[in-house]
Design a protein around this motif. Sequence first.
Motif, mmCIF file in Angstrom:
data_model
loop_
_atom_site.group_PDB
_atom_site.id
_atom_site.type_symbol
_atom_site.label_atom_id
_atom_site.label_comp_id
_atom_site.label_asym_id
_atom_site.label_seq_id
_atom_site.Cartn_x
_atom_site.Cartn_y
_atom_site.Cartn_z
ATOM 1 N N ILE A 11 0.892 -1.207 -0.122
ATOM 2 C CA ILE A 11 0.008 0.190 0.080
ATOM 3 C C ILE A 11 0.775 1.267 0.030
ATOM 4 C CG2 ILE A 11 -1.653 1.512 1.330
ATOM 5 C CD1 ILE A 11 -2.713 -1.321 2.424
ATOM 6 N N LEU A 12 2.017 1.282 0.833
ATOM 7 C CA LEU A 12 2.944 2.476 0.850
ATOM 8 C C LEU A 12 3.459 2.496 -0.609
ATOM 9 C CD1 LEU A 12 4.017 2.270 4.536
ATOM 10 C CD2 LEU A 12 2.384 3.908 3.492
ATOM 11 N N PHE A 13 4.012 1.469 -1.078
ATOM 12 C CA PHE A 13 4.743 1.610 -2.463
ATOM 13 C C PHE A 13 3.802 2.220 -3.411
ATOM 14 C CE2 PHE A 13 5.478 -0.517 -6.328
ATOM 15 C CZ PHE A 13 6.746 0.038 -6.583
ATOM 16 N N GLY A 14 2.558 1.695 -3.199
ATOM 17 C CA GLY A 14 1.587 2.337 -4.329
ATOM 18 C C GLY A 14 1.480 3.656 -4.182
ATOM 19 N N ALA A 15 1.294 4.326 -2.877
ATOM 20 C CA ALA A 15 1.012 5.698 -2.646
ATOM 21 C C ALA A 15 2.332 6.307 -2.830
ATOM 22 C CB ALA A 15 0.566 5.674 -1.124
ATOM 23 N N LEU A 16 3.455 5.901 -2.978
ATOM 24 C CA LEU A 16 4.557 6.506 -3.070
ATOM 25 C C LEU A 16 4.974 6.520 -4.601
ATOM 26 C CD1 LEU A 16 7.336 7.610 -2.394
ATOM 27 C CD2 LEU A 16 8.533 5.706 -2.161
ATOM 28 N N ALA A 17 4.309 5.574 -5.323
ATOM 29 C CA ALA A 17 4.509 5.518 -6.796
ATOM 30 C C ALA A 17 3.726 6.642 -7.360
ATOM 31 C CB ALA A 17 4.279 4.399 -7.195
ATOM 32 N N ALA A 18 2.547 6.852 -6.704
ATOM 33 C CA ALA A 18 1.289 7.528 -7.222
ATOM 34 C C ALA A 18 1.947 9.008 -7.096
ATOM 35 C CB ALA A 18 0.191 7.388 -6.599
ATOM 36 N N PHE A 19 2.385 9.558 -5.904
ATOM 37 C CA PHE A 19 2.942 10.654 -5.564
ATOM 38 C C PHE A 19 4.229 10.879 -6.288
ATOM 39 C CE2 PHE A 19 0.470 10.244 -1.409
ATOM 40 C CZ PHE A 19 -0.190 11.246 -1.575
ATOM 41 N N LYS A 20 5.149 10.067 -6.611
ATOM 42 C CA LYS A 20 6.123 10.355 -7.456
ATOM 43 C C LYS A 20 5.594 10.730 -8.929
ATOM 44 C CE LYS A 20 9.762 10.337 -5.091
ATOM 45 N NZ LYS A 20 10.582 11.640 -4.915
ATOM 46 N N PHE A 21 4.800 10.035 -9.324
ATOM 47 C CA PHE A 21 4.114 10.264 -10.745
ATOM 48 C C PHE A 21 3.730 11.459 -10.699
ATOM 49 C CE2 PHE A 21 0.512 10.129 -13.887
ATOM 50 C CZ PHE A 21 1.256 9.877 -14.852
ATOM 51 N N THR A 42 -6.514 15.884 -1.520
ATOM 52 C CA THR A 42 -7.465 15.151 -1.687
ATOM 53 C C THR A 42 -7.160 13.479 -1.312
ATOM 54 O OG1 THR A 42 -8.677 16.347 -3.626
ATOM 55 C CG2 THR A 42 -9.120 14.137 -3.267
ATOM 56 N N ALA A 43 -5.824 13.301 -1.781
ATOM 57 C CA ALA A 43 -5.524 11.812 -1.475
ATOM 58 C C ALA A 43 -5.159 12.004 0.012
ATOM 59 C CB ALA A 43 -4.124 11.818 -2.241
ATOM 60 N N PHE A 44 -4.577 12.701 0.647
ATOM 61 C CA PHE A 44 -4.447 12.915 2.069
ATOM 62 C C PHE A 44 -5.659 12.926 2.797
ATOM 63 C CE2 PHE A 44 0.097 13.921 1.363
ATOM 64 C CZ PHE A 44 0.484 13.245 2.182
ATOM 65 N N LEU A 45 -6.591 13.556 2.386
ATOM 66 C CA LEU A 45 -8.140 13.567 2.833
ATOM 67 C C LEU A 45 -8.733 12.142 2.894
ATOM 68 C CD1 LEU A 45 -10.458 15.244 4.207
ATOM 69 C CD2 LEU A 45 -11.160 15.608 1.840
ATOM 70 N N LEU A 46 -8.655 11.584 1.937
ATOM 71 C CA LEU A 46 -9.183 10.333 1.646
ATOM 72 C C LEU A 46 -8.428 9.241 2.384
ATOM 73 C CD1 LEU A 46 -9.823 10.142 -2.300
ATOM 74 C CD2 LEU A 46 -11.668 10.405 -0.281
ATOM 75 N N ILE A 47 -7.111 9.412 2.518
ATOM 76 C CA ILE A 47 -6.331 8.491 3.475
ATOM 77 C C ILE A 47 -6.747 8.715 4.713
ATOM 78 C CG2 ILE A 47 -3.944 7.805 4.353
ATOM 79 C CD1 ILE A 47 -2.783 8.549 1.189
ATOM 80 N N GLY A 48 -7.003 9.881 5.403
ATOM 81 C CA GLY A 48 -7.202 10.298 6.713
ATOM 82 C C GLY A 48 -8.586 9.621 7.027
ATOM 83 N N ILE A 49 -9.416 9.785 5.990
ATOM 84 C CA ILE A 49 -10.830 9.100 6.304
ATOM 85 C C ILE A 49 -10.873 7.726 6.609
ATOM 86 C CG2 ILE A 49 -13.108 8.986 5.219
ATOM 87 C CD1 ILE A 49 -12.678 11.987 4.240
ATOM 88 N N LEU A 50 -10.017 6.970 5.425
ATOM 89 C CA LEU A 50 -10.039 5.493 5.599
ATOM 90 C C LEU A 50 -9.479 5.135 6.820
ATOM 91 C CD1 LEU A 50 -9.112 4.856 1.867
ATOM 92 C CD2 LEU A 50 -11.333 4.555 3.087
ATOM 93 N N LEU A 51 -8.304 5.860 7.163
ATOM 94 C CA LEU A 51 -7.710 5.355 8.605
ATOM 95 C C LEU A 51 -8.576 5.654 9.839
ATOM 96 C CD1 LEU A 51 -4.050 6.626 8.042
ATOM 97 C CD2 LEU A 51 -4.796 4.236 8.082
ATOM 98 N N ALA A 52 -9.365 6.711 9.817
ATOM 99 C CA ALA A 52 -10.074 7.062 10.926
ATOM 100 C C ALA A 52 -11.295 5.904 10.922
ATOM 101 C CB ALA A 52 -10.892 8.472 10.631
#
Length: 135
Positions: A11-21, A42-52
């Motif tokens: 999951i972290l690899f996918g997020a890092l790849a998306a941010f690098k892109f 928006t990505a950080f907002l969605l990640i925050g909502i999912l983690l919460a």
Amino acid sequence: MWRIVVKYGMILFGALAAFKFLEYQFFSYKLSLEIYLAIVATAFLLIGILLARYFAGSKPQNLSTIDEEKLALFSQREQEMLLFLAQGYTNKEIAKSLDISPNTVKTHLKKLFDKLDVNNRTQAVAEAKSLNLIH
């Protein structure tokens, strides 16, 4: 355990790849600063909502009930002292509320600490919560 590590690693690899892109797109002038920031926010907002949601869902929904059998081992006054401790009252405040002397409060607290096998107020409250004597 290793499955969890691999899962979160992917999951972290996918997020890092998306941010690098996105970073590449930004620095190659294919994205404006506003669009880049909006996507990242928006990505950080969605990640925050999912983690919460994930962590809120992992908490027990049912609060444990007070263990009446264990609570019966303590006198009525010791039970009162425990409730006052849990609410953060000082010895003087407890004495004033119960219309007793501060020395009497100390005596009751000493007996309570002995029964709980603790040395101070914080430990007493923590132990009482772990034994389901209070919430």
